[in-house]
Design an enzyme around this catalytic site. Structure first.
Site, PDB file in Angstrom:
ATOM      1  N   ASP A 142      29.019  39.788  38.354  1.00 19.83           N
ATOM      2  CA  ASP A 142      29.241  39.920  36.929  1.00 19.83           C
ATOM      3  C   ASP A 142      28.077  39.592  36.003  1.00 19.83           C
ATOM      4  OD1 ASP A 142      30.997  41.184  35.391  1.00 19.83           O
ATOM      5  OD2 ASP A 142      32.490  39.599  35.276  1.00 19.83           O
ATOM      6  N   LYS A 288      40.445  43.825  24.076  1.00 22.16           N
ATOM      7  CA  LYS A 288      41.768  44.205  24.597  1.00 22.16           C
ATOM      8  C   LYS A 288      42.614  44.959  23.571  1.00 22.16           C
ATOM      9  CE  LYS A 288      41.138  41.940  28.529  1.00 22.16           C
ATOM     10  NZ  LYS A 288      41.075  42.583  29.832  1.00 22.16           N
ATOM     11  N   ARG A 321      37.468  31.729  25.825  1.00 23.88           N
ATOM     12  CA  ARG A 321      36.171  31.589  25.132  1.00 23.88           C
ATOM     13  C   ARG A 321      36.316  31.103  23.691  1.00 23.88           C
ATOM     14  NH1 ARG A 321      34.656  37.532  27.465  1.00 23.88           N
ATOM     15  NH2 ARG A 321      35.229  36.969  29.590  1.00 23.88           N
ATOM     16  N   ASP A 508      -5.495  63.028  48.705  1.00 27.01           N
ATOM     17  CA  ASP A 508      -4.998  63.514  47.409  1.00 27.01           C
ATOM     18  C   ASP A 508      -5.402  62.481  46.355  1.00 27.01           C
ATOM     19  OD1 ASP A 508      -3.241  64.698  45.401  1.00 27.01           O
ATOM     20  OD2 ASP A 508      -1.891  63.028  45.847  1.00 27.01           O
ATOM     21  N   ASP A 510      -4.083  62.025  42.411  1.00 24.62           N
ATOM     22  CA  ASP A 510      -3.050  61.406  41.563  1.00 24.62           C
ATOM     23  C   ASP A 510      -1.856  60.957  42.389  1.00 24.62           C
ATOM     24  OD1 ASP A 510      -3.898  61.967  38.625  1.00 24.62           O
ATOM     25  OD2 ASP A 510      -4.276  63.840  39.708  1.00 24.62           O
TER      26      ASP A 510
HETATM   27  P1  ADP Z   1      40.115  40.426  32.383  1.00 24.95           P
HETATM   28  O1  ADP Z   1      39.400  40.334  33.645  1.00 24.95           O
HETATM   29  O2  ADP Z   1      39.327  41.058  31.288  1.00 24.95           O
HETATM   30  O3  ADP Z   1      40.705  39.153  31.933  1.00 24.95           O
HETATM   31  P2  ADP Z   1      42.134  41.868  33.907  1.00 24.95           P
HETATM   32  O4  ADP Z   1      43.371  42.533  33.452  1.00 24.95           O
HETATM   33  O5  ADP Z   1      41.297  42.681  34.806  1.00 24.95           O
HETATM   34  O6  ADP Z   1      41.337  41.426  32.613  1.00 24.95           O
HETATM   35  O7  ADP Z   1      42.474  40.553  34.700  1.00 24.95           O
HETATM   36  C1  ADP Z   1      43.309  39.574  34.215  1.00 24.95           C
HETATM   37  C2  ADP Z   1      43.731  38.733  35.387  1.00 24.95           C
HETATM   38  O8  ADP Z   1      44.144  37.465  34.892  1.00 24.95           O
HETATM   39  C3  ADP Z   1      44.910  39.327  36.119  1.00 24.95           C
HETATM   40  O9  ADP Z   1      44.676  39.246  37.501  1.00 24.95           O
HETATM   41  C4  ADP Z   1      46.087  38.479  35.707  1.00 24.95           C
HETATM   42  O10 ADP Z   1      47.024  38.298  36.725  1.00 24.95           O
HETATM   43  C5  ADP Z   1      45.442  37.161  35.367  1.00 24.95           C
HETATM   44  N1  ADP Z   1      46.192  36.542  34.266  1.00 24.95           N
HETATM   45  C6  ADP Z   1      46.404  37.084  33.093  1.00 24.95           C
HETATM   46  N2  ADP Z   1      47.159  36.258  32.354  1.00 24.95           N
HETATM   47  C7  ADP Z   1      47.402  35.196  33.067  1.00 24.95           C
HETATM   48  C8  ADP Z   1      48.102  34.008  32.826  1.00 24.95           C
HETATM   49  N3  ADP Z   1      48.703  33.774  31.681  1.00 24.95           N
HETATM   50  N4  ADP Z   1      48.146  33.125  33.793  1.00 24.95           N
HETATM   51  C9  ADP Z   1      47.544  33.361  34.949  1.00 24.95           C
HETATM   52  N5  ADP Z   1      46.868  34.464  35.222  1.00 24.95           N
HETATM   53  C10 ADP Z   1      46.779  35.379  34.286  1.00 24.95           C
HETATM   54  C1  G6P Z   2      36.358  39.091  32.734  1.00 27.02           C
HETATM   55  C2  G6P Z   2      34.965  38.911  33.274  1.00 27.02           C
HETATM   56  C3  G6P Z   2      34.886  37.724  34.222  1.00 27.02           C
HETATM   57  C4  G6P Z   2      35.436  36.491  33.547  1.00 27.02           C
HETATM   58  C5  G6P Z   2      36.830  36.754  33.018  1.00 27.02           C
HETATM   59  C6  G6P Z   2      37.396  35.584  32.269  1.00 27.02           C
HETATM   60  O1  G6P Z   2      37.176  39.428  33.773  1.00 27.02           O
HETATM   61  O2  G6P Z   2      34.563  40.093  33.917  1.00 27.02           O
HETATM   62  O3  G6P Z   2      33.561  37.480  34.618  1.00 27.02           O
HETATM   63  O4  G6P Z   2      35.446  35.418  34.442  1.00 27.02           O
HETATM   64  O5  G6P Z   2      36.801  37.884  32.156  1.00 27.02           O
HETATM   65  O6  G6P Z   2      36.529  35.158  31.277  1.00 27.02           O
HETATM   66  P1  G6P Z   2      35.897  33.698  31.269  1.00 27.02           P
HETATM   67  O7  G6P Z   2      34.910  33.718  30.170  1.00 27.02           O
HETATM   68  O8  G6P Z   2      37.030  32.791  31.039  1.00 27.02           O
HETATM   69  O9  G6P Z   2      35.267  33.447  32.602  1.00 27.02           O
END
Ligand code: ADP
Ligand code: G6P
Length: 736
Positions: A142, A288, A321, A508, A510
């Site tokens: 990442d 999002k 964040r 050659d 170049d």
């Molecule tokens: P991002 O990586 O941008 O956060 P994704 O949808 O790819 O978005 O991944 C989110 C992940 O975080 C999912 O695997 C989901 O199960 C997990 N997640 C989201 N909300 C919660 C929560 N409230 N508690 C635990 N896990 C969560």
């Molecule tokens: C996205 C990014 C990850 C990151 C996650 C949660 O999935 O691709 O690298 O870990 O968001 O964000 P955070 O800042 O809490 O690590």
């Protein structure tokens, strides 16, 4: 035994200290949740940040922390408060995250952030170097760690390094606004394999590599010095079985084992059986599209008021964040929006939006997935979006409708979902209506396809595919039919050179004796080169030829006084031992009048290209054009010229960023073979870098030592990587 080392900023668990004690909570976010399954299954070590800064860790807890992490197969990188501020809250999340998600206006280009990012990436690289054995495979994850691959490669050139980007890679037009764009690309190019979720991200990356670093890219291989870097897309899957099994177990639970949340959801369903639950789960992040979704929901309720009191939107926003100002503003915006919409539309029996701002345990996540009739996910940009996949996996009876934004990476693989543009409220309102009224059979038919794919291409398969591709990391020999001129082979060549009674060399210019320059006239020979050539040229029984596509005027100026033998314009002219150039081949030039206007029209329409006119040939140079555009125009020009020249005795040569039109009976192969016939040589050597040199490689006898400069496909026996290596080799000849 070798192990895989996973490196990411976030570890699968976050440590927290409360009341003097230590607790570990699971991390949210796609990277951590996805990789967790890969990590638990195999022999791996995960290196990352514990979530605690050095300042927060009392000495007394240090061992306990290491132990706690060790229990999860993890090891920590120590970060100070200052590091976290500049690296995590700064460069990662105030510069790269918004930029890569196309929120250009949120991107802050702060030198301090960048400097801390470099320092912290070095800390991660050092942690790897400390823990990794020579055989270990390194997998960096990442956008927080884009410099790490190069930092590790520098110290361990033979270690296999993979990199996966979990967020989008933006188009070149966006990426190029980053002040440190070249450094970021170079950092990534320390990897042997770079993976993206989708082909579009891969394409954007390759385009930036070509345009900003000017590197050669062929299909999805990048050529950098002596390395070939593979780039590919691997759409990340989920741990399908885990979600599926959790949903099954969930359904089998007895009433008294149900969570509080599930009981509330059940009560709600029982009291209003016709009400549809619409779910959205995201980290609270502007990418999002949560605010837009709320507005679209209000729009829907106004457009189709018959659904008031018949639907409820559950928004689960996971805190994320929260030290970054944009996230704080977003939190306020969402709070206000939910308050306003609920205030305006609620009735005594109905609140349209249930809003949770918290992280929930896995079990509650399953409660929500399995209880909701519709999942509505509307990111404005999202690398993948795993929530969409998780929702589908938990639908054990195959009912449920997924509405998914086209801007999510997962939309590419989830065609059976209802795909929407999150900016189009009209479309979203209609899609919501469609989802609410969709017959069960249709829901099941759609989910059947989706589930099959998710089950097949799960996170384990994803990780295996990535790892297999990394293991197969292209050995140059795979893509190049020639052998690398290794130190031992070089030694053999030098010995043959030493033993030979009569030597013939074709060099050659170049791209072989010197590098390329934007302006060909500026690529003049340097003192070191003159000295080197002088030495070889003065050796006994050695006939040296410079053999080039250059015009005779330029070579007269550069080399005639040196009395080297020269063949120029691909074999039209020859000069021996300082004599004036003479025609080596009879060539026609009437055709040039016909071709000139064609080339001129291409110059006019291709900024940066120009014509080089020689005595018997014309070359269209496109090194200084936009690489993609230049290539496209070159293909077009090739077609035009081929149809124009018909059966004439002229042909088109595709060189290194140059297309040359010349008489067919002239090429370096024919010229070199003619020279070969003039004496009895027992050591014949030819070296060159582009297509025009391939004629020599093909036509010289089998016993000749033919060497290609660069890693592209060739007919030469051997290859060396760079002009630097050419000079080293010639220097060894000169020492004999
Ligand atoms: P991002 O990586 O941008 O956060 P994704 O949808 O790819 O978005 O991944 C989110 C992940 O975080 C999912 O695997 C989901 O199960 C997990 N997640 C989201 N909300 C919660 C929560 N409230 N508690 C635990 N896990 C969560
Ligand atoms: C996205 C990014 C990850 C990151 C996650 C949660 O999935 O691709 O690298 O870990 O968001 O964000 P955070 O800042 O809490 O690590």
């Amino acid at each position: 035994m070798s192990k895989t080392i996973i490196i990411s900023n976030r570890l699968p668990v976050q440590l927290q200290i409360s009341d003097g004690g230590l607790s570990a909570i699971p991390s949210v976010g796609g990277l951590a949740t996805g990789m967790k399954s890969v990590h638990s299954g195999g022999e791996s070590l995960w290196i990352g940040w514990s979530g605690l800064t050095d300042e927060e860790i009392p000495e007394s807890l240090e061992n306990e922390i290491d132990k706690a992490l060790e229990n999860h197969g993890c090891s920590k990188v120590r970060l100070t408060e200052n590091d976290v501020e500049g690296f995590y809250f700064g460069f990662s999340n105030r510069t790269i995250w918004p930029l890569f998600h196309y929120f250009l206006e949120y991107s802050e280009f702060e030198l301090d952030f960048w400097n801390t990012y470099k320092v912290v990436n070095q800390k991660f690289a050092d942690a790897i170097l400390e823990q990794a054995g020579d055989e270990d495979i390194i997998w960096v994850h990442d956008y927080q760690l884009m410099l790490v691959p190069q930092m590790v490669k520098e110290k361990r050139p033979n270690t296999s390094i993979g990199f996966f980007l979990h967020i989008p890679f933006p188009s070149y037009e966006i990426f190029r606004t980053l002040p440190w764009r070249e450094e970021v690309l170079q950092g990534l190019l320390g990897s042997d394999l770079i993976g993206f979720h989708t082909y579009d991200y891969e394409r954007h990356f390759l385009s930036s590599v070509r345009r900003l670093l000017g590197l050669d890219v062929s299909f999805n291989d990048i050529y950098l010095d002596n390395r070939v870097i593979k780039v590919d897309s691997f759409p990340m899957g989920i741990d399908y079985k885990k979600f599926r099994d959790a949903a099954v177990a969930h359904e089998e639970r007895k009433e008294n084992n149900k969570s509080d949340l599930q009981q509330k959801l059940d009560n709600h369903k029982a009291s209003a059986p016709d009400t549809k639950l619409i779910l959205s789960i995201d980290r609270l992040d502007y990418s999002k599209g949560i605010a837009k979704r709320l507005n679209a929901f209000e729009y829907f309720l106004n457009k189709y008021p018959e659904y008031k009191e018949k639907v409820r939107l559950i928004i689960l926003a996971v805190p994320s964040r929260s030290n970054v100002p944009q996230y704080q503003l977003l939190k306020r915006e969402i709070d206000e929006l939910v308050g306003r919409i609920n205030g305006e539309l609620s009735t005594v029996n109905w609140t349209p939006i249930w809003y949770f701002y918290r992280s929930l345990p896995f079990e509650n996540l399953i409660d929500l997935y399995t209880s909701s009739d519709i999942a509505w996910l509307t990111p404005l940009r999202d690398g993948m979006n795993l929530v969409a996949k998780e929702y589908v996996a938990t639908r054990t009876d195959k009912t449920g409708v997924l509405i998914l934004s086209e801007m999510a990476g997962s939309a590419y693989e989830m065609n059976e979902a209802l795909l929407i543009n999150p900016n189009n409220f009209e479309q979203q309102a209609d899609t919501l209506k469609n989802a609410i009224t969709m017959p069960k059979e249709e829901q099941m038919a759609r989910n059947m396809f989706l589930q099959k794919r998710l089950e097949r291409y799960n996170v384990e398969v994803w990780a295996n595919e990535f790892m297999n591709a990394l293991h197969k990391k292209s050995d140059v020999e795979d893509v190049n039919i020639s052998r690398k001129l290794s130190p031992s082979l070089t030694q053999e060549v030098i010995e043959d050179y030493g033993k030979a009674k009569n030597r013939l060399l074709f060099l050659d210019y170049d791209g072989t004796l010197t590098g390329f320059h934007k302006d060909p006239q500026k690529a003049s020979p340097d003192e070191e080169l003159y000295e080197l050539l002088d030495k070889i040229n003065s050796q006994e029984n050695t006939t040296l030829f410079l053999i080039s596509g250059r015009d005779k005027q330029t070579f007269t100026k550069w080399f005639l006084h040196k009395k080297y033998n020269m063949i120029v314009e691909h074999g039209v002219w020859i000069s021996k031992e300082g004599e004036e150039f003479k025609l080596l081949e009879k060539v026609k030039d009437q055709w040039m009048e016909k071709i000139r206007p064609v080339l001129e029209s291409f110059v006019d329409r291709t900024p940066g290209s120009f014509i080089e006119e020689k005595n018997y040939s014309m070359a269209w140079h496109y090194r200084n054009t936009d690489p993609d555009f230049g290539q496209k125009r070159a293909t077009e020009l090739n077609t035009v010229l081929t149809s124009l020249i018909g059966n004439d005795d002229i042909s088109v040569l595709n060189g290194n960023k140059v297309m040359e039109v010349k008489s067919s009976n002239v090429n370096k192969g024919r010229a070199s073979v003619r020279m070969l016939g003039e004496a009895d040589y027992d050591f014949v050597f030819a070296i060159g870098d582009d297509w025009t040199d391939e004629f020599m490689f093909q036509e010289l006898p089998e016993s000749a030592i033919t060497v290609k400069v660069g890693l592209q496909k060739t007919q030469a026996k051997y290859h060396v990587e760079s002009t630097k290596r050419v000079r080293e080799l010639l220097n060894q000849f000169a020492q004999i």
